[in-house]
Design a protein around this motif. Structure first.
Motif, PDB file in Angstrom:
ATOM      1  N   GLU A  13      -4.301 -21.008 -46.923  1.00 26.49           N
ATOM      2  CA  GLU A  13      -4.427 -19.996 -45.875  1.00 26.49           C
ATOM      3  C   GLU A  13      -3.395 -20.275 -44.789  1.00 26.49           C
ATOM      4  N   SER A  14      -2.771 -19.207 -44.284  1.00 31.21           N
ATOM      5  CA  SER A  14      -1.785 -19.325 -43.207  1.00 31.21           C
ATOM      6  C   SER A  14      -2.105 -18.328 -42.106  1.00 31.21           C
ATOM      7  N   SER A  15      -1.668 -18.673 -40.901  1.00 27.81           N
ATOM      8  CA  SER A  15      -1.926 -17.792 -39.760  1.00 27.81           C
ATOM      9  C   SER A  15      -0.867 -18.032 -38.695  1.00 27.81           C
ATOM     10  N   ASN A  16      -0.388 -16.929 -38.088  1.00 24.18           N
ATOM     11  CA  ASN A  16       0.542 -17.022 -36.963  1.00 24.18           C
ATOM     12  C   ASN A  16      -0.246 -16.969 -35.658  1.00 24.18           C
ATOM     13  N   THR A  17      -0.123 -18.001 -34.846  1.00 25.20           N
ATOM     14  CA  THR A  17      -0.856 -18.078 -33.586  1.00 25.20           C
ATOM     15  C   THR A  17       0.121 -18.383 -32.459  1.00 25.20           C
ATOM     16  N   THR A  21       2.932 -21.392 -36.443  1.00 22.76           N
ATOM     17  CA  THR A  21       2.439 -20.998 -37.759  1.00 22.76           C
ATOM     18  C   THR A  21       1.586 -22.124 -38.340  1.00 22.76           C
ATOM     19  N   LEU A 135      -9.141 -21.538 -39.472  1.00 19.47           N
ATOM     20  CA  LEU A 135      -8.341 -21.358 -40.678  1.00 19.47           C
ATOM     21  C   LEU A 135      -8.852 -22.255 -41.810  1.00 19.47           C
TER      22      LEU A 135
END
Length: 289
Positions: A13-17, A21, A135
């Protein structure tokens, strides 16, 4: 019908915050118990107990490797905090050292890297930990779903083979009385060929003893009982790998006894086929939670 879970799976799982990243990767393989290994940035080491606890609530067994990466992009506008007291203490210490030894003064970048001088805002660290925790939870959900999907495939393969075991046992059970009668007739025919006086009472005793020695009703009954138990466990689902592995050992024990008592090539072939099926199931069961 309950679900079986494989211990072999992968999730990412990846997420831009605002903190950059974030990427969480989870890999699991079979293991005797739940064993978690975490590779985290130093700023997230404090999260490990919480992450380990969350894994324990989702997974029962398996070797789990967790990788967490934080990639800070150029767009990140986080300011750095300078600890004035630590900076002053470092400057005083540098002057004292320089007064005794002829050494170069540290550069500004050296000073910024010195522990306790520069740190990101506390609020930024807390936000990063919250984002990673969320995440990680999402990755755990994905991992559990993947393990369940793979577990159903394993269950299907095991059901196919346990059905074949049941059929082989049924065929053997039908064949045994015919084989015993053939064995009896063969012995009597050989004695008649000898044209010798035989004590019929003693002959009957020997024939009964021979039939008892080759009797496999108990082994076939136990094989049927183990087949029923395997099916029940598969239907129940949940963490059952250890129980299924034990049943494979018991099935194999009865198949070996069946082979040792065999008096015909057909029965021997049946016991070999049973052991092949049992070994195939055992290999699949090694990956079941």
């Amino acid at each position: 019908m309950g679900k079986l879970h494989s211990m072999t799976a992968f999730a990412r799982e990846s997420s831009n915050t605002e903190q950059g990243t974030l990427t969480v990767e989870l890999r699991t393989v079979n293991h005797r118990y739940l064993d978690c290994t975490f590779k985290l940035p130093d700023s997230l080491r404090a999260l490990e107990p919480n992450l380990r606890e969350r894994a324990g609530k989702k997974l029962a067994r398996g070797k789990v490797d967790c990788f967490v990466r934080v990639q800070q992009g150029p767009e990140r506008g986080t300011t750095l905090s300078i600890n004035e007291d630590n900076l002053k203490a470092l400057a005083d210490a540098s002057r004292q050292v320089a007064a005794v030894f002829e050494v170069n003064q540290p550069t500004a970048l050296d000073v910024l890297h010195f522990p306790g001088v520069c740190s990101p805002p506390e609020q930024s660290e807390e936000a990063l930990q919250r984002a990673v925790t969320e995440l990680y939870s999402a990755a755990l959900d994905t991992l559990a779903a993947n393990r369940a999907r793979e577990g159903e495939k394993l269950a299907s393969l095991i059901r196919e083979r346990i059905d074949q075991v049941a059929k082989e046992v049924a065929v053997t059970r039908e064949r045994i009385p015919v084989l015993q009668q053939q064995q009896r007739d063969k012995v009597i025919a050989r004695i008649e060929d000898l044209d010798a006086d035989v004590d019929q009472g003693r002959l009957e005793q020997e024939l009964v003893y021979m039939a008892q020695k080759s009797d496999v009703d108990e082994e076939l009954d136990r094989l049927d009982a183990h087949v029923t138990e395997v099916r029940r466990i598969l239907d129940k689902g949940g963490p059952c790998g250890r129980r299924l592995d034990f049943l494979m050992q018991e099935l194999n024990r009865e198949a070996n006894t069946l082979s040792s008592k065999s008096t015909s090539s057909s029965t021997t072939q049946s016991s070999v086929e049973l052991k092949v099926l049992i070994e195939q199931m055992r290999e699949q069961i090694q990956n079941i939670e």
